[in-house]
Scaffold this motif. Sequence first.
Motif, mmCIF file in Angstrom:
data_model
loop_
_atom_site.group_PDB
_atom_site.id
_atom_site.type_symbol
_atom_site.label_atom_id
_atom_site.label_comp_id
_atom_site.label_asym_id
_atom_site.label_seq_id
_atom_site.Cartn_x
_atom_site.Cartn_y
_atom_site.Cartn_z
ATOM 1 N N VAL A 1 0.831 -1.203 0.000
ATOM 2 C CA VAL A 1 0.000 0.000 0.000
ATOM 3 C C VAL A 1 0.866 1.254 0.000
ATOM 4 O O VAL A 1 0.575 2.240 -0.696
ATOM 5 C CB VAL A 1 -0.940 0.003 1.224
ATOM 6 N N THR A 2 1.958 1.230 0.772
ATOM 7 C CA THR A 2 2.862 2.382 0.838
ATOM 8 C C THR A 2 3.484 2.685 -0.518
ATOM 9 O O THR A 2 3.630 3.848 -0.906
ATOM 10 C CB THR A 2 3.963 2.122 1.881
ATOM 11 N N LYS A 3 3.843 1.636 -1.246
ATOM 12 C CA LYS A 3 4.537 1.826 -2.526
ATOM 13 C C LYS A 3 3.582 2.157 -3.672
ATOM 14 O O LYS A 3 3.955 2.868 -4.606
ATOM 15 C CB LYS A 3 5.336 0.569 -2.868
ATOM 16 N N THR A 4 2.348 1.630 -3.629
ATOM 17 C CA THR A 4 1.436 1.780 -4.771
ATOM 18 C C THR A 4 0.266 2.730 -4.514
ATOM 19 O O THR A 4 -0.437 3.101 -5.468
ATOM 20 C CB THR A 4 0.867 0.400 -5.157
ATOM 21 N N ASN A 5 0.037 3.108 -3.235
ATOM 22 C CA ASN A 5 -1.130 3.914 -2.861
ATOM 23 C C ASN A 5 -2.441 3.255 -3.290
ATOM 24 O O ASN A 5 -3.445 3.943 -3.551
ATOM 25 C CB ASN A 5 -1.040 5.317 -3.472
ATOM 26 N N ASN A 6 -2.422 1.927 -3.354
ATOM 27 C CA ASN A 6 -3.623 1.167 -3.693
ATOM 28 C C ASN A 6 -4.269 0.687 -2.399
ATOM 29 O O ASN A 6 -3.774 -0.228 -1.745
ATOM 30 C CB ASN A 6 -3.239 -0.025 -4.580
ATOM 31 N N TYR A 7 -5.386 1.329 -2.042
ATOM 32 C CA TYR A 7 -6.041 1.028 -0.766
ATOM 33 C C TYR A 7 -7.152 -0.016 -0.894
ATOM 34 O O TYR A 7 -7.903 -0.237 0.045
ATOM 35 C CB TYR A 7 -6.621 2.304 -0.158
#
Length: 251
Positions: free
Chosen positions: A189-195
């Motif tokens: 999540v931190t690397k892709t901002n995919n929540y």
Amino acid sequence: MNFSRSLFGSLNAKLLTVLMMVALFTSFTVASVFIAYELNTVTKNERTRLNSIAKILSPNLTATVIFQDDYTMNELIKPLLSQSNVVSARVIDSNGEALVAVFSEVINKTIIFSDIMTINTPLLMDGVEHGRLEIKADYSIIEESLLFFIAYLLGILIFILLLSYLLSLLLRQTIIKPLLDLTSVADYVTKTNNYSVRSKVESSDEVGNLANCFNVMLETIEQRDQSLESTVEQRTKALKIANGKLTETGK
């Protein structure tokens, strides 16, 4: 510092290290107590054994001392040398002078103990002490028994360490693996901002509750982002409409 990081670099390494340290500390503590107890017991038993032999010989030796029969006295104590740990044996009169003495020609090599055990048995007749039998023995038998006991404890120690390692593997599957999965999701999540991703909830304990709370947090952030995107789209449309009306008015 680098050693500390390499030793405690991961949660799995920390758990394994802690379990091994606890197993080592506990095993060495228990082993020390048992070794001390075994040493005391074996020494006491050996003293009792030699005392029993001396008491068997004492009536006949007392008679030889009274009749000053040095030859029989010597023949009576000579078999004591058949005991592998007996170094010497002496018959001493009431004045402290040695009447006869025999010495072993075999020198036992000991690794731990260099002391000599001395057994003194009074030679009594009708309550009168006519002398004493002195037996000196090394600790070779005691040391042999103790080394065997230590080897046995080392085998148990190796078994305990192996059991601790297997236990750490089991705990890794039940405790650390869910945490590692949670860490992996957080890193993604931190690397892709995919929540939209979610962590697996594999248990109902504290770790499972942590994963569930993390999923709720991701869901909240995802809903907030969707709401924010929707608001931005609506305002963008409204701004385009307003700009279109201004353009028409200007014409």
